[in-house]
Design a protein around this motif. Sequence first.
Motif, PDB file in Angstrom:
ATOM      1  N   GLN A   1       0.882  -0.970   0.087  1.00  0.00           N
ATOM      2  CA  GLN A   1      -0.406  -0.070   0.067  1.00  0.00           C
ATOM      3  C   GLN A   1       1.478   1.394  -0.304  1.00  0.00           C
ATOM      4  O   GLN A   1       0.522   1.988  -0.480  1.00  0.00           O
ATOM      5  CB  GLN A   1      -1.218   0.030   0.922  1.00  0.00           C
ATOM      6  N   SER A   2       1.778   1.381   0.952  1.00  0.00           N
ATOM      7  CA  SER A   2       3.180   2.380   0.969  1.00  0.00           C
ATOM      8  C   SER A   2       3.467   2.775   0.113  1.00  0.00           C
ATOM      9  O   SER A   2       3.554   3.607  -0.680  1.00  0.00           O
ATOM     10  CB  SER A   2       4.117   2.398   2.406  1.00  0.00           C
ATOM     11  N   GLU A   3       3.837   1.606  -0.580  1.00  0.00           N
ATOM     12  CA  GLU A   3       4.777   1.785  -2.419  1.00  0.00           C
ATOM     13  C   GLU A   3       3.747   1.987  -3.556  1.00  0.00           C
ATOM     14  O   GLU A   3       4.387   3.091  -3.720  1.00  0.00           O
ATOM     15  CB  GLU A   3       5.407   0.412  -2.601  1.00  0.00           C
ATOM     16  N   VAL A   4       2.542   2.158  -3.309  1.00  0.00           N
ATOM     17  CA  VAL A   4       1.867   2.620  -4.555  1.00  0.00           C
ATOM     18  C   VAL A   4       1.908   4.165  -4.235  1.00  0.00           C
ATOM     19  O   VAL A   4       1.346   4.769  -5.080  1.00  0.00           O
ATOM     20  CB  VAL A   4       0.219   1.925  -4.228  1.00  0.00           C
ATOM     21  N   VAL A   5       1.620   4.123  -2.955  1.00  0.00           N
ATOM     22  CA  VAL A   5       1.315   5.792  -2.398  1.00  0.00           C
ATOM     23  C   VAL A   5       2.517   6.749  -2.958  1.00  0.00           C
ATOM     24  O   VAL A   5       2.267   8.208  -3.697  1.00  0.00           O
ATOM     25  CB  VAL A   5       1.180   5.802  -1.484  1.00  0.00           C
TER      26      VAL A   5
ATOM     27  N   ILE B   1      -9.639  -3.800  -3.728  1.00  0.00           N
ATOM     28  CA  ILE B   1      -8.421  -4.016  -4.772  1.00  0.00           C
ATOM     29  C   ILE B   1      -9.249  -4.481  -6.446  1.00  0.00           C
ATOM     30  O   ILE B   1      -9.366  -3.418  -6.922  1.00  0.00           O
ATOM     31  CB  ILE B   1      -7.809  -4.962  -4.641  1.00  0.00           C
ATOM     32  N   ASP B   2     -10.891  -5.292  -6.289  1.00  0.00           N
ATOM     33  CA  ASP B   2     -11.175  -5.166  -7.514  1.00  0.00           C
ATOM     34  C   ASP B   2     -11.651  -4.113  -7.963  1.00  0.00           C
ATOM     35  O   ASP B   2     -12.500  -3.690  -9.506  1.00  0.00           O
ATOM     36  CB  ASP B   2     -12.461  -5.612  -7.003  1.00  0.00           C
ATOM     37  N   SER B   3     -12.316  -3.263  -7.212  1.00  0.00           N
ATOM     38  CA  SER B   3     -12.952  -2.010  -7.716  1.00  0.00           C
ATOM     39  C   SER B   3     -11.659  -0.741  -8.832  1.00  0.00           C
ATOM     40  O   SER B   3     -11.930  -0.684  -9.609  1.00  0.00           O
ATOM     41  CB  SER B   3     -13.326  -1.363  -6.057  1.00  0.00           C
ATOM     42  N   ASP B   4     -10.631  -1.153  -7.725  1.00  0.00           N
ATOM     43  CA  ASP B   4      -9.832   0.059  -8.280  1.00  0.00           C
ATOM     44  C   ASP B   4      -8.629  -1.003  -9.641  1.00  0.00           C
ATOM     45  O   ASP B   4      -8.540   0.102 -10.053  1.00  0.00           O
ATOM     46  CB  ASP B   4      -8.233  -0.115  -7.546  1.00  0.00           C
ATOM     47  N   LEU B   5      -8.594  -2.194  -9.975  1.00  0.00           N
ATOM     48  CA  LEU B   5      -8.229  -2.302 -10.897  1.00  0.00           C
ATOM     49  C   LEU B   5      -9.124  -2.275 -11.786  1.00  0.00           C
ATOM     50  O   LEU B   5      -8.737  -2.570 -12.896  1.00  0.00           O
ATOM     51  CB  LEU B   5      -8.074  -4.156 -10.466  1.00  0.00           C
ATOM     52  N   ALA B   6     -10.360  -2.815 -11.778  1.00  0.00           N
ATOM     53  CA  ALA B   6     -11.560  -2.304 -12.806  1.00  0.00           C
ATOM     54  C   ALA B   6     -11.313  -0.801 -13.434  1.00  0.00           C
ATOM     55  O   ALA B   6     -11.453  -0.189 -14.804  1.00  0.00           O
ATOM     56  CB  ALA B   6     -13.435  -2.160 -12.372  1.00  0.00           C
ATOM     57  N   ALA B   7     -10.592   0.180 -12.759  1.00  0.00           N
ATOM     58  CA  ALA B   7     -10.837   2.040 -12.887  1.00  0.00           C
ATOM     59  C   ALA B   7      -9.459   2.059 -13.429  1.00  0.00           C
ATOM     60  O   ALA B   7      -9.349   2.628 -14.352  1.00  0.00           O
ATOM     61  CB  ALA B   7     -10.946   2.650 -11.059  1.00  0.00           C
TER      62      ALA B   7
ATOM     63  N   THR C   1      -6.334   8.262  -5.150  1.00  0.00           N
ATOM     64  CA  THR C   1      -7.935   7.825  -4.552  1.00  0.00           C
ATOM     65  C   THR C   1      -8.523   6.643  -4.763  1.00  0.00           C
ATOM     66  O   THR C   1      -9.218   6.305  -4.696  1.00  0.00           O
ATOM     67  CB  THR C   1      -8.768   8.897  -5.718  1.00  0.00           C
ATOM     68  N   LEU C   2      -7.066   5.813  -4.587  1.00  0.00           N
ATOM     69  CA  LEU C   2      -7.723   3.984  -4.988  1.00  0.00           C
ATOM     70  C   LEU C   2      -8.287   4.009  -3.616  1.00  0.00           C
ATOM     71  O   LEU C   2      -7.314   3.799  -2.769  1.00  0.00           O
ATOM     72  CB  LEU C   2      -6.060   2.997  -5.942  1.00  0.00           C
ATOM     73  N   THR C   3      -8.995   2.400  -3.501  1.00  0.00           N
ATOM     74  CA  THR C   3     -10.481   3.162  -2.679  1.00  0.00           C
ATOM     75  C   THR C   3      -9.150   1.774  -1.807  1.00  0.00           C
ATOM     76  O   THR C   3      -9.198   2.028  -0.752  1.00  0.00           O
ATOM     77  CB  THR C   3     -11.072   2.125  -2.562  1.00  0.00           C
ATOM     78  N   SER C   4      -8.117   0.429  -1.774  1.00  0.00           N
ATOM     79  CA  SER C   4      -7.443   0.075  -1.219  1.00  0.00           C
ATOM     80  C   SER C   4      -5.871   0.652  -0.257  1.00  0.00           C
ATOM     81  O   SER C   4      -5.027  -0.079  -0.042  1.00  0.00           O
ATOM     82  CB  SER C   4      -7.040  -1.259  -2.366  1.00  0.00           C
ATOM     83  N   LEU C   5      -5.939   1.539  -0.663  1.00  0.00           N
ATOM     84  CA  LEU C   5      -4.787   2.433   0.197  1.00  0.00           C
ATOM     85  C   LEU C   5      -4.917   2.879   1.261  1.00  0.00           C
ATOM     86  O   LEU C   5      -3.659   3.115   2.314  1.00  0.00           O
ATOM     87  CB  LEU C   5      -3.935   3.881  -0.369  1.00  0.00           C
TER      88      LEU C   5
ATOM     89  N   ARG D   1      -7.708  -4.112   4.499  1.00  0.00           N
ATOM     90  CA  ARG D   1      -6.041  -4.556   5.218  1.00  0.00           C
ATOM     91  C   ARG D   1      -6.378  -5.819   6.071  1.00  0.00           C
ATOM     92  O   ARG D   1      -7.518  -6.719   5.244  1.00  0.00           O
ATOM     93  CB  ARG D   1      -6.432  -3.285   7.482  1.00  0.00           C
ATOM     94  N   LEU D   2      -6.133  -7.338   6.436  1.00  0.00           N
ATOM     95  CA  LEU D   2      -6.108  -8.233   6.317  1.00  0.00           C
ATOM     96  C   LEU D   2      -5.633  -8.662   7.792  1.00  0.00           C
ATOM     97  O   LEU D   2      -6.015  -9.481   8.499  1.00  0.00           O
ATOM     98  CB  LEU D   2      -5.008  -9.249   5.689  1.00  0.00           C
TER      99      LEU D   2
END
Length: 311
Positions: free
Chosen positions: A120-124, A228-234, A193-197, A203-204
């Motif tokens: 998550q931190s790396e994507v940011v 994550i699926d929502s982000d991948l679709a976007a 703005t990715l919802t998985s960040l 979290r797990l």
Amino acid sequence: MAMVINTNMGAMNAQRTLNTSALEQSTSMARLTSGLRINGAADDAAGLAVVTGMNTQSIGTQQSIRNANDAVGMIQTMDGAAEEVVNMLQRMRELSLQSMNGTYNNDNRDQMQSEFKQLQSEVVRVADTTKFNGMNVMNASSFSAGALSVGQISAGTIASVGNASAGNNFKAHVGWEGGHTNRIGVAMLDFGTLTSLTSADVRLMSGNPASVTFASAVGFASAAVSAIDSDLAAISTMRANWGAIQNRLDYTVSNLANVDENINASRSRIEDADFAKESANLARTQVLQQAGMSMLSQANQNSQSVLSLLR
């Protein structure tokens, strides 16, 4: 014909002819030296005006080709960074599915959460630091009106933001004239703005692993998969748009190159010197110059015959 000595008509005629052939010779030499038929407005005033306009269009067209290629480079930069983000999201999704399995205990899930949080931190970090020519291309800091959030991604919104006449969005100028009809707008995605960040919501594991039930852990992972699926679709929708624009720009470059080629062919027919013609004209004027000098000398000698009448 009267024999006179004050006015040597033969010499005057030879001088006039010599001046004409000298001027033609000078013109031919200038054209052969420069390679141009038009070296000044006097050579062809109307032709010079047409050539100036063609040169203006050609120079503008060549810059537009560079503009379009630069835009392709920028889109490829965004798409390449998006590919790495997708790879990280896929790994996060894989960890989420792994943590749902009952063969793992909560300590194992906490270890999975450690990797999940780092991703998550790396994507940011990628979203904040990916730049093209010093401009951020994965957040809204450089093109505020053109960077969409994940929740805004739709075909209609992308088309609206990508409108060439829109506000502060990224636009590639691909025409040799001004105006929005010579621009191609590109919608961008704010990866921040990715919802998985958001680690607090996606979290797990959370808190003390010993106090988390298996059902709660599965619930965390299920929510993470959905985000994550929502982000991948976007991202997939946006990358498809970028790919379409890149293909469009490739055709734009091809068309501009074709236009520039034909403009220069037309300009050449007006402005460039025909070396075969000018070489032949130079040889002709050189012969005329030699003959004219000989005739001028002969005309000057004719007046000497008057002396025989005075003997």
